[in-house]
Write an enzyme that holds these catalytic residues in place. Sequence first.
Site, PDB file in Angstrom:
ATOM      1  N   HIS A 132       0.877  -1.182   0.000  1.00  0.00           N
ATOM      2  CA  HIS A 132       0.000   0.000   0.000  1.00  0.00           C
ATOM      3  C   HIS A 132       0.914   1.231   0.000  1.00  0.00           C
ATOM      4  O   HIS A 132       2.030   1.184   0.529  1.00  0.00           O
ATOM      5  CB  HIS A 132      -0.834  -0.057   1.284  1.00  0.00           C
ATOM      6  CG  HIS A 132      -1.882   0.995   1.394  1.00  0.00           C
ATOM      7  ND1 HIS A 132      -1.621   2.250   1.880  1.00  0.00           N
ATOM      8  CD2 HIS A 132      -3.199   0.965   1.104  1.00  0.00           C
ATOM      9  CE1 HIS A 132      -2.740   2.955   1.884  1.00  0.00           C
ATOM     10  NE2 HIS A 132      -3.720   2.201   1.410  1.00  0.00           N
ATOM     11  N   ASP A 209       2.950  -4.573   8.079  1.00  0.00           N
ATOM     12  CA  ASP A 209       1.713  -3.818   7.896  1.00  0.00           C
ATOM     13  C   ASP A 209       0.561  -4.820   8.013  1.00  0.00           C
ATOM     14  O   ASP A 209       0.282  -5.578   7.075  1.00  0.00           O
ATOM     15  CB  ASP A 209       1.738  -3.145   6.518  1.00  0.00           C
ATOM     16  CG  ASP A 209       0.408  -2.496   6.178  1.00  0.00           C
ATOM     17  OD1 ASP A 209      -0.533  -2.613   6.980  1.00  0.00           O
ATOM     18  OD2 ASP A 209       0.319  -1.893   5.094  1.00  0.00           O
ATOM     19  N   GLN A 212      -4.617  -5.330   7.023  1.00  0.00           N
ATOM     20  CA  GLN A 212      -5.637  -6.244   6.465  1.00  0.00           C
ATOM     21  C   GLN A 212      -5.584  -7.633   7.094  1.00  0.00           C
ATOM     22  O   GLN A 212      -6.234  -8.548   6.601  1.00  0.00           O
ATOM     23  CB  GLN A 212      -5.470  -6.365   4.939  1.00  0.00           C
ATOM     24  CG  GLN A 212      -5.618  -5.056   4.184  1.00  0.00           C
ATOM     25  CD  GLN A 212      -7.037  -4.474   4.199  1.00  0.00           C
ATOM     26  OE1 GLN A 212      -7.982  -5.098   4.679  1.00  0.00           O
ATOM     27  NE2 GLN A 212      -7.179  -3.262   3.684  1.00  0.00           N
ATOM     28  N   LYS A 235     -10.710  -0.425  10.347  1.00  0.00           N
ATOM     29  CA  LYS A 235     -10.858  -1.616   9.501  1.00  0.00           C
ATOM     30  C   LYS A 235     -11.225  -2.846  10.328  1.00  0.00           C
ATOM     31  O   LYS A 235     -11.259  -3.955   9.816  1.00  0.00           O
ATOM     32  CB  LYS A 235      -9.550  -1.890   8.756  1.00  0.00           C
ATOM     33  CG  LYS A 235      -9.203  -0.827   7.715  1.00  0.00           C
ATOM     34  CD  LYS A 235      -7.996  -1.261   6.902  1.00  0.00           C
ATOM     35  CE  LYS A 235      -7.334  -0.139   6.158  1.00  0.00           C
ATOM     36  NZ  LYS A 235      -8.105   0.403   5.050  1.00  0.00           N
ATOM     37  N   CYS A 374      -4.814   2.520  -3.628  1.00  0.00           N
ATOM     38  CA  CYS A 374      -3.560   3.015  -3.019  1.00  0.00           C
ATOM     39  C   CYS A 374      -2.428   1.998  -3.195  1.00  0.00           C
ATOM     40  O   CYS A 374      -1.597   1.827  -2.292  1.00  0.00           O
ATOM     41  CB  CYS A 374      -3.731   3.355  -1.551  1.00  0.00           C
ATOM     42  SG  CYS A 374      -4.923   4.655  -1.275  1.00  0.00           S
TER      43      CYS A 374
HETATM   44  N1  C6P Z   1      -6.339   0.396   2.572  1.00  0.00           N
HETATM   45  C1  C6P Z   1      -8.168   0.077   1.026  1.00  0.00           C
HETATM   46  O1  C6P Z   1      -9.260   0.372   0.542  1.00  0.00           O
HETATM   47  P1  C6P Z   1      -5.143   3.722   6.838  1.00  0.00           P
HETATM   48  O2  C6P Z   1      -5.647   4.546   5.701  1.00  0.00           O
HETATM   49  O3  C6P Z   1      -3.927   4.331   7.468  1.00  0.00           O
HETATM   50  O4  C6P Z   1      -6.199   3.360   7.811  1.00  0.00           O
HETATM   51  O5  C6P Z   1      -4.693   2.325   6.216  1.00  0.00           O
HETATM   52  C2  C6P Z   1      -3.670   2.316   5.274  1.00  0.00           C
HETATM   53  C3  C6P Z   1      -3.448   0.938   4.770  1.00  0.00           C
HETATM   54  C4  C6P Z   1      -2.231   0.339   5.015  1.00  0.00           C
HETATM   55  N2  C6P Z   1      -1.983  -0.901   4.612  1.00  0.00           N
HETATM   56  C5  C6P Z   1      -2.886  -1.632   3.952  1.00  0.00           C
HETATM   57  C6  C6P Z   1      -2.561  -3.025   3.555  1.00  0.00           C
HETATM   58  C7  C6P Z   1      -4.130  -1.074   3.652  1.00  0.00           C
HETATM   59  O6  C6P Z   1      -5.032  -1.804   3.007  1.00  0.00           O
HETATM   60  C8  C6P Z   1      -4.414   0.245   4.058  1.00  0.00           C
HETATM   61  C9  C6P Z   1      -5.710   0.898   3.713  1.00  0.00           C
HETATM   62  C10 C6P Z   1      -7.660   0.873   2.214  1.00  0.00           C
HETATM   63  O7  C6P Z   1      -7.490  -0.852   0.606  1.00  0.00           O
HETATM   64  C11 C6P Z   1      -7.729   2.341   1.954  1.00  0.00           C
HETATM   65  S1  C6P Z   1      -6.684   2.868   0.656  1.00  0.00           S
END
Ligand code: C6P
Length: 417
Positions: A132, A209, A212, A235, A374
């Site tokens: 991401h 990370d 997910q 999430k 992203c």
């Molecule tokens: N992915 C998606 O629709 P934040 O925005 O900081 O809460 O999460 C960022 C992020 C980091 N790592 C992974 C693997 C992610 O999937 C995400 C967020 C969302 O896939 C929003 S772009």
Amino acid sequence: MTTQAPSPDFVQKLAEIRAQFPVLEREVHGKPLIYLDNAATTQKPLPVIQALDEYYRRYNANVHRGVHTLSEEATAAYENARLRIARFVNAPSPKQVIFTRNATESINLVAHTWGRANLGPGDEVLITEMEHHSNIVPWQILQEQLGFTLRHIPLTSQGTLDLSQLDGLVNQRTKLVSFVHVSNVLGTVNPVARLVEAARSVGAKVLIDAAQSVPHMPVDVQALGADFVVFSGHKMAGPTGIGVLYGRRELLEEMPPFLGGGDMIREVKLSGSRWNALPYKFEAGTPSIAQGIGLGAAVDYLNQVGVDWIWEHERTLVRYAYEQMSQVEGLRILGPGPEERGGLIAFTLEGVHPHDLAAILDMDGIAIRAGHHCAQPLHDRYGMVASARASFYLYNTLEEVDKLVAGLEKAVDVFAL
Ligand code: C6P
């Protein structure tokens, strides 16, 4: 349909779960909402909504500051939430659970504190091609300032990491290996043990990370063996505005602060300041109090449902969706087969732009995401600019998958005309 009829217990449990999510009662364009954009953010159950409501109605006050009753109640609720979140991911101590705004801020915190103190010319940071943007851009910003080299593990055509060159990519110059646990596009569950072992063999640090993974499967940060693990509250049935950085204690102790201001200090003189103890050293200013308390309620809720149950349920959904979607004419699924992925499926449909597809499905009340999610380098790798994505959570049903597939077939008909 090849799945077995679900047991009455299962049907009842799923009905009870769905009843906890008020938004699932609403209609979109006159159709019942089918929410399949859970990788972007999940819906919130009543216990979380009630925890936020109760905080604002009954004990809204700043934390760590006041000696009055409301402030003491708010501080206790906030710190107790931290303790339950620490237990949720098996962190040895709540001091190792730093509250941030989200996974993105957690990675930036590591980059700008640990990274700034430990990276320089000649060093290497290794990421992967499926990251991401939040695990790419902070390192690129820092690379320009510090002059280290940013390298990446490439992808196979099946959407998994190509580890054939791993021995060369991880070398004596590698200071950090930073990778996604479960890809938000490919769904791929990465081989954590193998990557951690490679990093350890050269003394490199590891950041995972887990944005997910933590919401969907049991995650034990100690068993992962990483130095840093990041995730976002929104999430995992929690509120927006709260995320977590878990870190190994010795590293967090050594690292300089991220932001300066109130709460992160022990003592301030005009001639200089001393920092507060963990976790507060990294939590400058008034934190997201209601959101922290809300995330505590979210992990209680997920524990009550059972994270193992959630993972198994998502496996059932993704297996079924994979099988059904594979039969739609012109539909191409990105990433590995259902046994190697988490509960999401990104795909393209020949002749239909992902945005058009998302708009058509929305007319049937079905929410999916379309775009690059992203993860532009990942899309570049497969020669694409965008994809559509359906992502599942504990409240989704096999019937909803059927409706998604029917919607996709309808889109094929509309655009084939
Ligand atoms: N992915 C998606 O629709 P934040 O925005 O900081 O809460 O999460 C960022 C992020 C980091 N790592 C992974 C693997 C992610 O999937 C995400 C967020 C969302 O896939 C929003 S772009």
